[in-house]
Scaffold this active site. Structure first.
Site, PDB file in Angstrom:
ATOM      1  N   LEU A   1     -65.627  50.364 -33.137  1.00 23.92           N
ATOM      2  CA  LEU A   1     -66.164  49.847 -31.884  1.00 23.92           C
ATOM      3  C   LEU A   1     -66.524  51.056 -31.042  1.00 23.92           C
ATOM      4  CD1 LEU A   1     -66.710  47.189 -30.350  1.00 23.92           C
ATOM      5  CD2 LEU A   1     -64.419  47.363 -29.369  1.00 23.92           C
ATOM      6  N   ASP A   2     -67.740  51.049 -30.507  1.00 27.87           N
ATOM      7  CA  ASP A   2     -68.217  52.209 -29.761  1.00 27.87           C
ATOM      8  C   ASP A   2     -67.275  52.577 -28.626  1.00 27.87           C
ATOM      9  OD1 ASP A   2     -70.497  52.346 -31.323  1.00 27.87           O
ATOM     10  OD2 ASP A   2     -71.696  51.145 -29.940  1.00 27.87           O
ATOM     11  N   THR A   3     -67.250  53.854 -28.285  1.00 28.00           N
ATOM     12  CA  THR A   3     -66.382  54.348 -27.219  1.00 28.00           C
ATOM     13  C   THR A   3     -66.646  53.632 -25.906  1.00 28.00           C
ATOM     14  OG1 THR A   3     -66.378  56.512 -28.297  1.00 28.00           O
ATOM     15  CG2 THR A   3     -65.618  56.430 -26.012  1.00 28.00           C
TER      16      THR A   3
ATOM     17  N   SER B   1     -67.747  50.616 -25.540  1.00 28.34           N
ATOM     18  CA  SER B   1     -67.600  49.167 -25.690  1.00 28.34           C
ATOM     19  C   SER B   1     -66.125  48.802 -25.630  1.00 28.34           C
ATOM     20  CB  SER B   1     -68.214  48.697 -27.017  1.00 28.34           C
ATOM     21  OG  SER B   1     -69.603  48.970 -27.044  1.00 28.34           O
TER      22      SER B   1
END
Length: 223
Positions: free
Chosen positions: A41-43, A45
């Site tokens: 999961l993107d930083t 997000s």
């Protein structure tokens, strides 16, 4: 039985356990050793991240061939038109790949925890929330999809992966489940991208549900 950890990953936490020079890592909220993310999961997000120490379970969850649906609540800039939503549903050509068909619909503003730092809004530009369900998870895919449709993402929260939901978890909180590999949702393995006609359903428990969490605080404009 294998143990699966459901974590509500806070905004700004990077999906790794090794130290990072500028960001907190999963070590800041996961004290249990010997477990690893099943997917990423993107930083920037927030939301559901699955972790396990079982290599077979990790592979089964993360492998895009199994097409586990991932549900996101996405705050976007703009007032989406039906043509923009249809673009997201049909598959978006991002240049390096074409996304699979997705589910996309407008939803009421969900009651979520305040984000830290707050989202920066432009007072002259409206914003709204979408629910987007995809079955792949390439780098920054949802953000790239909404940008291509002319709806830049302001905030992105993943609320479900397959049958697992974020329900009740505040940022940094975890919940442990015992699962069996053979009990996971089954879908015939397929290709890794491109256009196809497969339709997907929302994860169990999310269909027809009003967005929001019972524990949530009342939303303020600065969240």
């Amino acid at each position: 039985m294998s143990q699966l950890i459901l974590l509500n990953k806070p905004y700004g936490v990077i999906c790794q356990f090794s130290d990072h020079p500028t960001h907190p890592t999963l070590k800041s909220c996961v004290p249990q050793p010997g477990i690893y993310p099943a997917g990423r999961l993107d930083t920037d997000s927030e939301g559901l991240l699955l972790l396990t120490g079982d290599g077979a379970l990790q592979h089964r969850i993360a492998d895009p061939r199994w097409k586990l649906p991932k549900t996101y609540w996405v705050q976007v800039e703009g007032d989406p038109k039906e043509a923009q939503l249809e673009m997201l549903r049909a598959g978006v050509d991002l240049g390096d790949f074409v996304t699979r068909p997705a589910e996309a619909r407008r939803i009421d503003t969900p009651e979520l925890w305040p984000r830290n730092p707050p989202v920066r809004f432009r007072k002259t530009v409206p914003d709204c929330w979408l629910e987007i369900i995809i079955s792949e998870g390439k780098n920054r895919q949802v953000r790239r999809m909404t940008a291509k449709a002319g709806l830049p993402t302001l905030r992105l929260v993943r609320v479900a992966i397959g049958p697992w939901r974020l329900d009740g978890l505040l940022p940094g909180q975890m919940r442990a489940l015992d699962v069996r590999l053979e009990d996971l949702p089954r879908s015939a393995p397929g290709g890794g991208g491109g256009k196809h006609d497969e339709r997907r359903r929302s994860p169990p428990g999310l269909e027809g549900r009003t967005p929001g969490f019972r524990f949530a605080r009342k939303r303020q404009r600065s969240d």
